[in-house]
Enzyme design. Structure first.
Site, PDB file in Angstrom:
ATOM      1  N   GLY A   4       0.090 -10.293  12.461  1.00 40.71           N
ATOM      2  CA  GLY A   4       0.240  -9.591  11.178  1.00 40.71           C
ATOM      3  C   GLY A   4       1.358  -8.566  11.220  1.00 40.71           C
ATOM      4  O   GLY A   4       1.294  -7.543  10.539  1.00 40.71           O
ATOM      5  N   SER A   6       4.200  -8.513   9.970  1.00 39.80           N
ATOM      6  CA  SER A   6       5.025  -8.294   8.775  1.00 39.80           C
ATOM      7  C   SER A   6       4.241  -7.491   7.734  1.00 39.80           C
ATOM      8  O   SER A   6       4.761  -7.184   6.671  1.00 39.80           O
ATOM      9  CB  SER A   6       5.496  -9.625   8.189  1.00 39.80           C
ATOM     10  N   LEU A   8       1.602  -4.196   6.370  1.00 44.33           N
ATOM     11  CA  LEU A   8       1.719  -2.737   6.252  1.00 44.33           C
ATOM     12  C   LEU A   8       1.496  -2.036   7.598  1.00 44.33           C
ATOM     13  O   LEU A   8       2.319  -1.226   8.031  1.00 44.33           O
ATOM     14  CB  LEU A   8       0.689  -2.264   5.218  1.00 44.33           C
ATOM     15  N   TYR A 116     -15.140 -10.080   2.443  1.00 41.88           N
ATOM     16  CA  TYR A 116     -14.223  -9.423   3.387  1.00 41.88           C
ATOM     17  C   TYR A 116     -15.016  -8.549   4.361  1.00 41.88           C
ATOM     18  O   TYR A 116     -14.789  -8.558   5.570  1.00 41.88           O
ATOM     19  CB  TYR A 116     -13.233  -8.577   2.593  1.00 41.88           C
ATOM     20  N   LYS A 120     -15.231  -8.924   8.416  1.00 49.79           N
ATOM     21  CA  LYS A 120     -14.697  -7.865   9.284  1.00 49.79           C
ATOM     22  C   LYS A 120     -15.790  -7.293  10.186  1.00 49.79           C
ATOM     23  O   LYS A 120     -15.538  -6.937  11.332  1.00 49.79           O
ATOM     24  CB  LYS A 120     -14.065  -6.763   8.431  1.00 49.79           C
ATOM     25  N   PRO A 143      -9.600   2.001  10.132  1.00 52.05           N
ATOM     26  CA  PRO A 143      -8.796   2.872   9.257  1.00 52.05           C
ATOM     27  C   PRO A 143      -9.439   2.936   7.866  1.00 52.05           C
ATOM     28  O   PRO A 143     -10.357   2.173   7.574  1.00 52.05           O
ATOM     29  CB  PRO A 143      -7.445   2.165   9.168  1.00 52.05           C
ATOM     30  N   ASN A 145      -8.061   3.870   3.546  1.00 49.87           N
ATOM     31  CA  ASN A 145      -7.035   3.281   2.677  1.00 49.87           C
ATOM     32  C   ASN A 145      -5.638   3.581   3.224  1.00 49.87           C
ATOM     33  O   ASN A 145      -5.206   4.740   3.188  1.00 49.87           O
ATOM     34  CB  ASN A 145      -7.164   3.835   1.252  1.00 49.87           C
ATOM     35  N   LYS A 167       4.018   0.900 -10.849  1.00 50.97           N
ATOM     36  CA  LYS A 167       3.822   1.155 -12.284  1.00 50.97           C
ATOM     37  C   LYS A 167       4.667   2.341 -12.761  1.00 50.97           C
ATOM     38  O   LYS A 167       5.292   2.282 -13.807  1.00 50.97           O
ATOM     39  CB  LYS A 167       2.345   1.425 -12.581  1.00 50.97           C
ATOM     40  N   ARG A 189     -10.987   8.629  -2.657  1.00 47.91           N
ATOM     41  CA  ARG A 189     -10.551   7.858  -1.485  1.00 47.91           C
ATOM     42  C   ARG A 189      -9.874   8.768  -0.465  1.00 47.91           C
ATOM     43  O   ARG A 189      -9.407   9.869  -0.813  1.00 47.91           O
ATOM     44  CB  ARG A 189      -9.527   6.771  -1.889  1.00 47.91           C
TER      45      ARG A 189
HETATM   46  P1  GDP Z   1     -10.611  -0.028  -2.624  1.00 49.36           P
HETATM   47  O1  GDP Z   1     -10.391   1.308  -1.977  1.00 49.36           O
HETATM   48  O2  GDP Z   1     -11.036  -1.072  -1.649  1.00 49.36           O
HETATM   49  O3  GDP Z   1     -11.544   0.075  -3.802  1.00 49.36           O
HETATM   50  O4  GDP Z   1      -9.223  -0.605  -3.153  1.00 49.36           O
HETATM   51  P2  GDP Z   1      -8.089  -0.245  -4.207  1.00 49.36           P
HETATM   52  O5  GDP Z   1      -6.994   0.467  -3.513  1.00 49.36           O
HETATM   53  O6  GDP Z   1      -7.721  -1.548  -4.872  1.00 49.36           O
HETATM   54  O7  GDP Z   1      -8.731   0.675  -5.347  1.00 49.36           O
HETATM   55  C1  GDP Z   1      -9.041   2.007  -5.163  1.00 49.36           C
HETATM   56  C2  GDP Z   1      -9.351   2.682  -6.472  1.00 49.36           C
HETATM   57  O8  GDP Z   1      -8.154   2.805  -7.242  1.00 49.36           O
HETATM   58  C3  GDP Z   1     -10.380   2.001  -7.378  1.00 49.36           C
HETATM   59  O9  GDP Z   1     -11.247   3.013  -7.873  1.00 49.36           O
HETATM   60  C4  GDP Z   1      -9.524   1.460  -8.541  1.00 49.36           C
HETATM   61  O10 GDP Z   1     -10.241   1.451  -9.761  1.00 49.36           O
HETATM   62  C5  GDP Z   1      -8.418   2.502  -8.597  1.00 49.36           C
HETATM   63  N1  GDP Z   1      -7.168   2.031  -9.238  1.00 49.36           N
HETATM   64  C6  GDP Z   1      -6.545   2.655 -10.276  1.00 49.36           C
HETATM   65  N2  GDP Z   1      -5.462   1.977 -10.664  1.00 49.36           N
HETATM   66  C7  GDP Z   1      -5.363   0.904  -9.838  1.00 49.36           C
HETATM   67  C8  GDP Z   1      -4.421  -0.168  -9.748  1.00 49.36           C
HETATM   68  O11 GDP Z   1      -3.454  -0.287 -10.503  1.00 49.36           O
HETATM   69  N3  GDP Z   1      -4.632  -1.092  -8.755  1.00 49.36           N
HETATM   70  C9  GDP Z   1      -5.688  -0.997  -7.892  1.00 49.36           C
HETATM   71  N4  GDP Z   1      -5.829  -1.922  -6.918  1.00 49.36           N
HETATM   72  N5  GDP Z   1      -6.603   0.012  -7.971  1.00 49.36           N
HETATM   73  C10 GDP Z   1      -6.445   0.949  -8.926  1.00 49.36           C
END
Ligand code: GDP
Length: 296
Positions: A4, A6, A8, A116, A120, A143, A145, A167, A189
């Protein structure tokens, strides 16, 4: 050796270690070396939406890949470092926060990513079993996020940090007046700069040989509202941020404890979120649109 490389996390480990890249061919990884260390970063990963939509694929691909790697490392006497994630821990009300390593199997994971998560968790089960029966030096790290330079910027499949960076960047280019953020903005998070996680994992290769997993993430908590506001500020975006409750909200929280890592002797500070995001955004602006999930 790194799988892996390539991705993050794998790309940061490769940069820091100058290790050898291993690739999958027809679902299998060829390993010619005997002994040494393999840091296994390859996995089918994705954000909250991808995890739910492709729940069977996430289970299947990860279990198959991990089985192949573990058996080869056993036969070749290789130290194996496997990577889990705090999203594979049980969800409330089965755990007490912050998440500590011994709670990994104390209840079901959040419904949004159970495929997943169970795949894991089996890395932990199999690593312990191989250690016990075969004397393998297999360790696992957890880890939270991760974000950083080489992320996946696909808006539907990626995680929140790369999605928001893209975005806000595209909104500025188009002179849009608003950016849509998924969910309520209330979930919380912990975000770790991928380079920090890579440094810790490389340190653990030399400093850890035990059956229990080790949490390695930055334990600073941030709400999605605060994250979106910070990214907006770094971009100097002047429009408004709108929360769309019809999009996936995910788990409310999953704060983790890194006291085990601290007790093992890792005392470095983590990169502050603003600093890590600024570096990531500057890099993104420089290479856009040639980033993973946009045009490559
Ligand atoms: P998670 O930590 O496994 O839930 O993964 P994510 O990084 O996909 O999402 C984290 C949080 O970010 C969740 O509460 C989503 O609702 C919020 N979120 C807000 N905007 C976005 C977006 O554009 N993409 C994603 N993936 N999550 C978002």
């Amino acid at each position: 050796m790194i799988t892996g490389s390539s991705g993050l996390l794998g790309s940061e480990i490769l940069l820091l270690s100058g290790g050898k890249r291993l690739f999958r061919e027809n679902g299998k990884v060829e390993i010619s070396e005997e002994g040494g260390t393999l840091i296994h970063c390859a996995a089918r990963v994705g954000g909250v939406k991808a995890n739910t939509e492709f729940v069977a694929d996430f289970y299947d691909e990860n279990v198959r890949l991990n089985m192949d790697i573990m058996e080869k490392c056993r036969l070749k006497r290789i130290k194996l470092v496997s990577i889990l994630s705090t999203c594979v821990y049980p969800d409330a009300p089965y755990v007490s926060y912050p998440l500590t390593e011994e709670q990994l199997h104390m209840g079901p994971p959040h419904s949004s990513n159970f495929g997943y998560a169970y795949a894991k968790r089996m890395l932990d089960v199999q690593s312990r079993a191989y250690r016990q029966q075969h004397g393998c030096n297999f360790i696992t790290v957890i880890p939270n996020n991760l974000y950083g330079i080489n992320d996946n910027y696909d808006l539907e499949l990626g995680h929140v940090v790369p999605a928001l960076i893209r975005k806000f960047h595209e909104a500025k280019m188009r002179r849009d007046k608003e950016v849509i953020v998924w969910g309520s903005g209330r979930p919380v998070r912990e975000f770790t700069f991928a380079r920090d996680a890579a440094k810790i994992i490389l340190w653990l290769v030399d400093h850890y040989d035990g059956p229990e997993p080790v949490n390695v993430g930055n334990t600073h908590q941030v709400s999605i509202f605060e994250l979106a506001s910070l990214i907006s500020e770094i971009f100097e975006f002047e429009g408004k941020i709108t929360f769309d409750a019809s999009r996936p909200e995910g788990q409310y929280q999953k704060p983790s404890s890194n006291s085990k890592l601290r007790n093992l002797g890792w005392h470095d500070e983590y990169t502050p979120l603003r600093q890590g995001l600024t570096e990531t955004i500057l890099h993104f602006q420089k290479v856009y649109p040639l980033v993973r999930g946009v045009t490559i």
